[in-house]
Design an enzyme around this catalytic site. Structure first.
Site, PDB file in Angstrom:
ATOM      1  N   GLU A  37       7.469  65.526  80.886  1.00  0.00           N
ATOM      2  CA  GLU A  37       7.899  64.733  79.732  1.00  0.00           C
ATOM      3  C   GLU A  37       6.760  63.852  79.226  1.00  0.00           C
ATOM      4  O   GLU A  37       6.088  63.173  80.010  1.00  0.00           O
ATOM      5  CB  GLU A  37       9.091  63.879  80.154  1.00  0.00           C
ATOM      6  CG  GLU A  37      10.193  63.793  79.132  1.00  0.00           C
ATOM      7  CD  GLU A  37      10.911  65.120  78.886  1.00  0.00           C
ATOM      8  OE1 GLU A  37      10.475  65.879  77.987  1.00  0.00           O
ATOM      9  OE2 GLU A  37      11.903  65.405  79.576  1.00  0.00           O
ATOM     10  N   HIS A  38       6.569  63.889  77.914  1.00  0.00           N
ATOM     11  CA  HIS A  38       5.504  63.134  77.222  1.00  0.00           C
ATOM     12  C   HIS A  38       4.105  63.620  77.600  1.00  0.00           C
ATOM     13  O   HIS A  38       3.119  62.955  77.298  1.00  0.00           O
ATOM     14  CB  HIS A  38       5.646  61.620  77.443  1.00  0.00           C
ATOM     15  CG  HIS A  38       6.731  61.029  76.599  1.00  0.00           C
ATOM     16  ND1 HIS A  38       6.502  60.374  75.428  1.00  0.00           N
ATOM     17  CD2 HIS A  38       8.077  61.047  76.751  1.00  0.00           C
ATOM     18  CE1 HIS A  38       7.655  59.986  74.897  1.00  0.00           C
ATOM     19  NE2 HIS A  38       8.625  60.397  75.684  1.00  0.00           N
ATOM     20  N   ASP A  40       3.056  66.555  76.466  1.00  0.00           N
ATOM     21  CA  ASP A  40       2.579  67.529  75.467  1.00  0.00           C
ATOM     22  C   ASP A  40       1.483  66.964  74.559  1.00  0.00           C
ATOM     23  O   ASP A  40       0.490  67.629  74.300  1.00  0.00           O
ATOM     24  CB  ASP A  40       3.730  68.180  74.677  1.00  0.00           C
ATOM     25  CG  ASP A  40       4.593  67.224  73.866  1.00  0.00           C
ATOM     26  OD1 ASP A  40       4.467  65.990  74.045  1.00  0.00           O
ATOM     27  OD2 ASP A  40       5.402  67.724  73.062  1.00  0.00           O
ATOM     28  N   SER A  71      24.299  72.680  54.569  1.00  0.00           N
ATOM     29  CA  SER A  71      24.555  72.727  56.011  1.00  0.00           C
ATOM     30  C   SER A  71      26.041  72.554  56.275  1.00  0.00           C
ATOM     31  O   SER A  71      26.676  71.654  55.711  1.00  0.00           O
ATOM     32  CB  SER A  71      23.766  71.613  56.709  1.00  0.00           C
ATOM     33  OG  SER A  71      24.305  71.389  58.007  1.00  0.00           O
ATOM     34  N   GLY A 126      18.795  64.277  72.159  1.00  0.00           N
ATOM     35  CA  GLY A 126      17.549  64.600  72.850  1.00  0.00           C
ATOM     36  C   GLY A 126      17.475  66.063  73.257  1.00  0.00           C
ATOM     37  O   GLY A 126      16.769  66.417  74.191  1.00  0.00           O
ATOM     38  N   SER A 128      16.792  68.555  70.957  1.00  0.00           N
ATOM     39  CA  SER A 128      15.952  69.249  69.982  1.00  0.00           C
ATOM     40  C   SER A 128      16.708  70.012  68.912  1.00  0.00           C
ATOM     41  O   SER A 128      16.329  71.130  68.552  1.00  0.00           O
ATOM     42  CB  SER A 128      14.987  70.211  70.676  1.00  0.00           C
ATOM     43  OG  SER A 128      14.004  69.506  71.328  1.00  0.00           O
ATOM     44  N   GLU A 162       7.526  68.629  61.147  1.00  0.00           N
ATOM     45  CA  GLU A 162       8.087  67.428  61.800  1.00  0.00           C
ATOM     46  C   GLU A 162       7.113  66.248  61.702  1.00  0.00           C
ATOM     47  O   GLU A 162       7.512  65.120  61.410  1.00  0.00           O
ATOM     48  CB  GLU A 162       8.386  67.754  63.270  1.00  0.00           C
ATOM     49  CG  GLU A 162       8.907  66.579  64.045  1.00  0.00           C
ATOM     50  CD  GLU A 162      10.309  66.783  64.607  1.00  0.00           C
ATOM     51  OE1 GLU A 162      10.790  67.931  64.637  1.00  0.00           O
ATOM     52  OE2 GLU A 162      10.909  65.786  65.015  1.00  0.00           O
ATOM     53  N   ASP A 174       9.006  70.865  71.808  1.00  0.00           N
ATOM     54  CA  ASP A 174      10.316  71.319  71.332  1.00  0.00           C
ATOM     55  C   ASP A 174      10.209  72.628  70.554  1.00  0.00           C
ATOM     56  O   ASP A 174      11.001  73.554  70.751  1.00  0.00           O
ATOM     57  CB  ASP A 174      10.956  70.247  70.438  1.00  0.00           C
ATOM     58  CG  ASP A 174      10.993  68.884  71.112  1.00  0.00           C
ATOM     59  OD1 ASP A 174      10.875  68.833  72.351  1.00  0.00           O
ATOM     60  OD2 ASP A 174      11.114  67.883  70.394  1.00  0.00           O
ATOM     61  N   TYR A 226       8.518  55.842  70.742  1.00  0.00           N
ATOM     62  CA  TYR A 226       7.796  57.094  70.961  1.00  0.00           C
ATOM     63  C   TYR A 226       6.347  56.973  70.473  1.00  0.00           C
ATOM     64  O   TYR A 226       5.400  57.311  71.179  1.00  0.00           O
ATOM     65  CB  TYR A 226       8.512  58.242  70.252  1.00  0.00           C
ATOM     66  CG  TYR A 226       7.916  59.598  70.553  1.00  0.00           C
ATOM     67  CD1 TYR A 226       8.419  60.390  71.574  1.00  0.00           C
ATOM     68  CD2 TYR A 226       6.821  60.077  69.830  1.00  0.00           C
ATOM     69  CE1 TYR A 226       7.864  61.631  71.858  1.00  0.00           C
ATOM     70  CE2 TYR A 226       6.267  61.303  70.099  1.00  0.00           C
ATOM     71  CZ  TYR A 226       6.794  62.077  71.108  1.00  0.00           C
ATOM     72  OH  TYR A 226       6.227  63.298  71.393  1.00  0.00           O
TER      73      TYR A 226
HETATM   74  C1  GLA Z   1      10.223  64.693  72.087  1.00  0.00           C
HETATM   75  C2  GLA Z   1       9.045  65.262  71.326  1.00  0.00           C
HETATM   76  C3  GLA Z   1       8.240  66.217  72.195  1.00  0.00           C
HETATM   77  C4  GLA Z   1       7.904  65.600  73.548  1.00  0.00           C
HETATM   78  C5  GLA Z   1       9.145  64.970  74.175  1.00  0.00           C
HETATM   79  C6  GLA Z   1       8.828  64.221  75.437  1.00  0.00           C
HETATM   80  O1  GLA Z   1      11.159  65.698  72.357  1.00  0.00           O
HETATM   81  O2  GLA Z   1       9.496  65.952  70.178  1.00  0.00           O
HETATM   82  O3  GLA Z   1       7.075  66.614  71.514  1.00  0.00           O
HETATM   83  O4  GLA Z   1       6.863  64.676  73.434  1.00  0.00           O
HETATM   84  O5  GLA Z   1       9.797  64.096  73.293  1.00  0.00           O
HETATM   85  O6  GLA Z   1       8.413  65.084  76.427  1.00  0.00           O
END
Ligand code: GLA
Length: 388
Positions: A37-38, A40, A71, A126, A128, A162, A174, A226
């Site tokens: 996590e985090h 990327d 939608s 969370g 995606s 994004e 994601d 973030y």
């Molecule tokens: C969100 C972001 C991703 C990643 C995660 C944490 O989902 O979109 O790019 O950084 O947080 O892992």
């Protein structure tokens, strides 16, 4: 709904709305990240699985220069806009995600598009849902227009939508998960070199289940924490004299950050999360690749949570309580997932303990005065695909 049924529903709704059948229907899934996590945007490792939940896009070209976006999940918020008028912030809201992808590919587009979206990826959890929407549209446009783009190119198209159009400074986790995952596998991705490997993750065969717990507390990436974390990681890399924190693979290399100031302490802890998290991804991948019992990854997941809670400081009390309750009720491991500050947790549990763990977590929510969480068991599912 299976793929055939959801394709039919999208096709029918499109036809009712736009008066002619779509040229095709595409689907892309949400994700949970097993670990990593985090990492990327620090060039590190990630290990997501795709959810069975998808977003569908039914699409047809049109020749009046308009982009029409509708939608089923936002029936009051249909958008019609001239292709030439698309720009960041316009349209906003849910339509920004498909519009961002269209904008990204605008040089290669025909005179307009009609897009009807349907889906069941929980939003704000969370998981995606936004990447699923971007990726379904990106794949649709690639196929429909015969664009010479591979899946990695589409990851970049969706991620730029994004970052640049929606304005959320995310990495590629994601979009990579949504486009590249395959059923019964976790995707081991090196976000710096873009190498990937499908790692077998057949939980059911081992008598295990991956339980997803949506805490119901929302997160919003486009603002706040973030982006702060991203800047802190960049500052730490800067002080360490590396381009990306990924280049440090031993916490012993972080000592220089501890300069006795509160800021130095923060940067040390942020960097320590990234370095230890990359090591946790490698540890989990090694266990899944070999003959090890997949239960052994449980404590690694829980350690990942503790690192997000204490070093990276992106958990919230309700997610900490979720993880604690799940582990106390017998989960092999549990952690919050995604960008943080709310959203969902995962727990690795014996298949026959799903009910007990769910009950324990739900009881904990009640004790905290919170509405019961939405929970479901997930299996590693297929990535984005054309349905019809
Ligand atoms: C969100 C972001 C991703 C990643 C995660 C944490 O989902 O979109 O790019 O950084 O947080 O892992």
């Amino acid at each position: 709904m299976n793929d055939r049924q959801s394709a039919e529903r999208a096709r029918q709704t499109f036809t009712e709305r736009f008066g002619a059948a779509p040229e095709g229907v595409w689907a892309a899934p949400g994700r949970v990240n097993v670990i990593g996590e985090h990492t990327d945007y620090n060039g590190g490792f990630v290990l997501p699985v795709a959810l069975p939940h998808t977003t569908r896009a039914a699409v047809a070209r049109r020749d009046d220069g308009l982009v029409a976006l509708a939608s089923l999940q936002h029936p009051e918020k249909a958008v019609e806009i001239d292709l030439a008028d698309l720009r960041p912030g316009h349209p906003a809201g849910w339509a920004a995600y498909p519009a961002g992808v269209v904008h990204e590919l605008r040089d290669r587009l025909p005179q307009g598009l009609s897009i009807l979206v349907d889906g069941d990826v929980p939003s704000g959890a969370g998981l995606s849902s936004s990447a699923a929407l971007e990726c379904a549209v990106a794949l649709a446009l690639r196929d429909l227009l015969g664009l010479d783009l591979d899946l990695t190119d589409l990851v970049d198209v969706a991620r730029r939508a994004e970052n640049d159009f929606v304005g959320a400074p995310t990495g590629i986790l994601d979009q990579s998960a949504s486009l590249l995952c395959t059923a019964e596998h976790a995707l081991f991705l090196d976000t710096r070199d873009r190498n990937s490997e499908q790692v077998p993750f057949a939980l059911a065969a081992a008598g295990l289940a991956l339980l997803v717990i949506d805490s119901g507390t929302t997160h919003d990436h486009a603002e706040g924490g973030y982006g702060d974390r991203r800047r802190e990681c960049e500052a730490a890399a800067d002080r360490l004299g590396v381009g990306l924190l990924r280049e440090i693979d031993d916490v012993a290399g972080l000592g220089v950050l501890a300069d006795g100031t509160p800021e130095g302490d923060v940067l040390l802890r942020r960097a320590r999360h990234i370095v230890t998290e990359n090591a946790r991804v490698l540890e989990v991948v090694a266990a899944l690749r070999g003959d090890a019992d997949p239960r052994t990854i449980g404590p690694v997941l829980t350690a990942g949570h503790e690192s997000l809670r204490d070093d990276f400081e992106i958990s919230v009390p309700l997610l900490d309580a979720t993880v604690q309750a799940a582990v106390e009720a017998g989960a092999h491991g549990a952690r919050m997932v995604g960008g943080g500050f709310g959203g969902s947790a995962i727990a690795l549990v014996e298949a026959d303990a799903v009910d007990a763990v769910t009950a324990a977590v739900t009881a904990r929510f009640a004790r905290e005065g919170q509405a019961a969480p939405r929970t479901f068991v997930t299996v590693p599912s297929a990535g984005a695909r054309r349905l019809a």
